[in-house]
Structure formats: structure tokens, C-alpha cells
Design an enzyme around this catalytic site. Structure first.
Site, PDB file in Angstrom:
ATOM      1  N   LYS A  63      -5.293   0.874   4.190  1.00 11.97           N
ATOM      2  CA  LYS A  63      -5.144   0.662   2.746  1.00 11.97           C
ATOM      3  C   LYS A  63      -6.382  -0.026   2.174  1.00 11.97           C
ATOM      4  O   LYS A  63      -6.895   0.362   1.124  1.00 11.97           O
ATOM      5  CB  LYS A  63      -3.876  -0.165   2.460  1.00 11.97           C
ATOM      6  CG  LYS A  63      -2.596   0.622   2.719  1.00 11.97           C
ATOM      7  CD  LYS A  63      -1.358  -0.276   2.711  1.00 11.97           C
ATOM      8  CE  LYS A  63      -0.137   0.527   3.136  1.00 11.97           C
ATOM      9  NZ  LYS A  63       1.081  -0.288   3.273  1.00 11.97           N
ATOM     10  N   GLN A  83       3.578  -6.078   3.174  1.00 14.43           N
ATOM     11  CA  GLN A  83       3.689  -5.084   4.247  1.00 14.43           C
ATOM     12  C   GLN A  83       5.015  -5.258   4.994  1.00 14.43           C
ATOM     13  O   GLN A  83       5.333  -6.356   5.444  1.00 14.43           O
ATOM     14  CB  GLN A  83       2.488  -5.228   5.202  1.00 14.43           C
ATOM     15  CG  GLN A  83       2.459  -4.200   6.305  1.00 14.43           C
ATOM     16  CD  GLN A  83       2.282  -2.761   5.791  1.00 14.43           C
ATOM     17  OE1 GLN A  83       1.468  -2.506   4.913  1.00 14.43           O
ATOM     18  NE2 GLN A  83       3.067  -1.840   6.320  1.00 14.43           N
ATOM     19  N   ASP A  85       4.146  -0.738  -4.891  1.00 12.03           N
ATOM     20  CA  ASP A  85       4.970  -0.001  -3.923  1.00 12.03           C
ATOM     21  C   ASP A  85       6.217   0.563  -4.611  1.00 12.03           C
ATOM     22  O   ASP A  85       6.934   1.360  -4.017  1.00 12.03           O
ATOM     23  CB  ASP A  85       5.401  -0.926  -2.762  1.00 12.03           C
ATOM     24  CG  ASP A  85       4.562  -0.695  -1.503  1.00 12.03           C
ATOM     25  OD1 ASP A  85       3.931   0.379  -1.396  1.00 12.03           O
ATOM     26  OD2 ASP A  85       4.551  -1.583  -0.633  1.00 12.03           O
TER      27      ASP A  85
END
Ligand code: NAP
Length: 281
Positions: free
Chosen positions: A43, A87, A110
Site C-alpha cells: 500500500k 490494518q 477502507d
């Protein structure tokens, strides 16, 4: 396709730069899960490729719930940060939902915040989850018609199965969502024009379960006993039957990262618009 997305984002990043804005993504990593480390590294690399600012905030595996929440709160208030991700998986003793719901809805790149998921349910997506978004972009860029087709989704998680089903419904597909309790899975998959697998079970879908000519998108990521990665689909067997099929690795995973970068750029644009930076020319 991921590369095309990156190339299309670059002029938008340049337009923001002319107004002194660099889109910023902050990743919070708790503990030392090796797979998470690989995902986070990919990422950060993708952000750099498109000219974004990326920060990694690491907390030790024994960090308290309050410490993680305090980190997210600080990033919520940081003007240089437009997107925040935590995460997953978090260590089991932490309340992952509480942490995810603490991310500002404007920085929730997200798309897991209930407010953003609710907007998706209502057909007015703001920041949508990256993996389902990546699947839809893959279908569109491959020129796959969606309206009026039967789409079968294997998996009903809030991260993949449910949101991708909602996106397909919004586009006029007839959608069947299967789960681990579905009896005779093949009876459903064999009637799918578009089959999307997000179960996390290697070789769950075989060639005999797929309609000839179907489009198969494999979201699953499974670690095989020999250490290699595989999707949910028996790739060689299904490739012989399907019209098109996405590989693992090198398929949905790359698009997911591209959508994360795209969501961060969109969040930076929205924040700049609200400050009248972009509309002022
Ligand atoms: P999850 O929360 O574990 O959900 C898996 C879903 O699959 C559940 O709804 C489960 O049903 C269903 N399922 C499991 N076994 C099944 C079976 N034999 N037949 C039918 N349905 C079955 O997982 P997730 O977070 O959605 O992720 C799914 C997979 O995608 C994982 O392999 C994950 O690593 C991968 N993934 C990839 C990306 C990417 O970027 N490529 C991103 C996210 C996730 P129940 O609800 O009944 O248990």
C-alpha cells in the site's frame, strides 16, 4: 488495469498539488503479523507511485485499546492526512469494530464505517470498500455487461461479499449471495453469468461448478501447505470453462490497492472542495 487506474489518478494528484495539497494516507499497524506487513508495504509503495504521502504508524502487539483509539483520534485531527486505515486483523483482545468505527467518516478510505456502508446500502456511496470497488472496476474495464445478468457471490462478509452484492444490485444484476450453510453450492454457481468468490477456501470452485463462458472473479487469498498463494477457484480447471477469470495472486489484490489510493485521492479532493481550494480554480 491497476496501472491504468494509477495513470488516471496522477493528473488529479497534480491538480491537488497546484493548490498545495498532497493526499495523505495513514496506516495503523498493531503487532507483527507477517502477512499484514506485506500488505502494508504494498500500500505504501502504491501511494509513492502516484505521488501520495504515506505514513505508517506501528503499535506493539500489546498496545491497549485506548492507545489504538488515541492514535486514530490524533490522525482524525491531522490536516495532512486524508485517509486512515487500520490494518486487519487486529489482535483478538482488541475490539476491532470499536476501532474501525472511530475513524472519521471523511477519512474512512477502507469504507468500513457504518455510515459509509449505510450510504452504499441506500445507493449513494461515498467512500466504498476497496475490494468490492476493485471487483466492479475490473468488470467495467473488461467490458462485462452487468445489468440483467445473474451474479452469484460466495461469501457474505461486510468487507467483501455483502458490499459487492450491493454494488451489483445497484447496477441491475440479479444477485444470489451464498454462504457456508448454502446447500448444493454448485446448483447456484452453475447458473451464474458472473461468479465472485470470497470464501477463503482454496479450490472451492471447480470447473464443473461454472457455466461455460461465465466471468469468474476470485477474491480469495489462501496460503497452501507449500507456502504458495491461491484463490478460491481451481484456476486451471475453471479457466477451461469460463469466458474470463482473474488470477490469484495478481488479480483483485492489485485492484484493491489501486482503489485504496483512489479513495484517498477522492477524500483529499472532497476535503479541498470543502475548503474551496479547488472550486477557486
Ligand atoms: P470471511 O469474513 O471469513 O468470510 C468468508 C465468507 O465465505 C463467509 O460468509 C462464509 O460463510 C463464506 N464461506 C466460507 N466457506 C464457504 C463454503 N464452503 N461455501 C460457501 N461459502 C463459504 O472472509 P472475507 O474477509 O470476506 O474474505 C474472503 C476471502 O477474500 C479471504 O480469502 C480473504 O483473504 C480474501 N480477501 C482478499 C482481498 C483482496 O484484496 N484480494 C481483500 C479482502 C479479503 P459464513 O458467513 O456462513 O461463515
Amino acid at each position: 488495469m491497476a496501472r491504468e487506474v494509477f495513470d488516471e489518478l496522477k493528473p488529479r494528484v497534480a491538480a491537488l498539488a497546484r493548490h498545495g495539497v498532497t493526499p495523505g494516507l495513514a496506516t495503523v499497524l498493531v503487532g507483527d503479523n507477517p502477512a499484514s506487513r506485506v500488505y502494508v508495504r504494498n500500500k505504501v509503495k502504491a501511494c509513492a507511485e502516484v505521488g501520495l504521502h504515506a505514513e505508517l504508524h506501528e503499535l506493539s502487539a500489546d498496545a491497549t485499546q485506548d492507545a489504538v483509539l488515541a492514535k486514530v483520534t490524533a490522525l482524525n485531527g491531522d490536516a495532512a492526512i486524508h485517509g486512515i486505515i487500520v490494518q486487519l486483523p487486529l489482535p483478538a483482545r482488541l475490539d476491532a469494530q470499536k476501532v474501525l468505527q472511530s475513524i472519521s467518516i471523511d477519512k474512512d478510505v477502507d469504507g468500513f464505517n457504518w455510515s459509509n456502508l449505510g450510504a452504499l446500502v441506500d445507493g449513494h456511496p461515498r467512500l466504498a470498500p476497496c475490494t468490492p470497488l476493485g471487483v466492479m472496476v475490473m468488470l467495467d474495464r473488461a467490458g462485462v455487461p452487468i445489468e440483467g445478468r445473474h451474479a452469484v457471490v460466495i461469501g457474505r462478509s461486510s468487507i467483501v461479499g455483502k458490499p459487492v452484492a450491493l454494488m451489483l444490485i445497484a447496477r441491475g444484476a440479479t444477485v444470489t449471495v451464498c454462504n457456508s450453510k448454502t446447500p448444493d453450492l454448485a446448483a447456484y454457481t452453475r447458473s451464474a453469468d458472473i461468479l465472485i468468490t470470497a470464501a477463503g477456501r482454496a479450490k472451492l470452485v471447480t470447473g464443473a461448478m461454472v457455466k461455460p463462458g461465465a466471468v469468474v472473479i476470485d477474491v480469495g487469498i489462501n496460503r497452501l501447505p507449500d507456502g504458495k498463494l491461491a484463490g478460491d477457484v481451481d484456476y486451471d480447471g475453471v479457466k477451461a470453462v469460463a469466458g474470463s477469470i482473474s488470477p490469484v495472486p495478481g488479480g483483485v489484490g492489485r485492484m484493491t490497492v489501486a482503489m485504496l489510493v483512489a479513495n484517498t485521492v477522492a477524500a483529499a479532493e472532497r476535503s479541498s472542495e470543502s475548503e474551496n481550494l479547488l472550486s477557486a480554480g
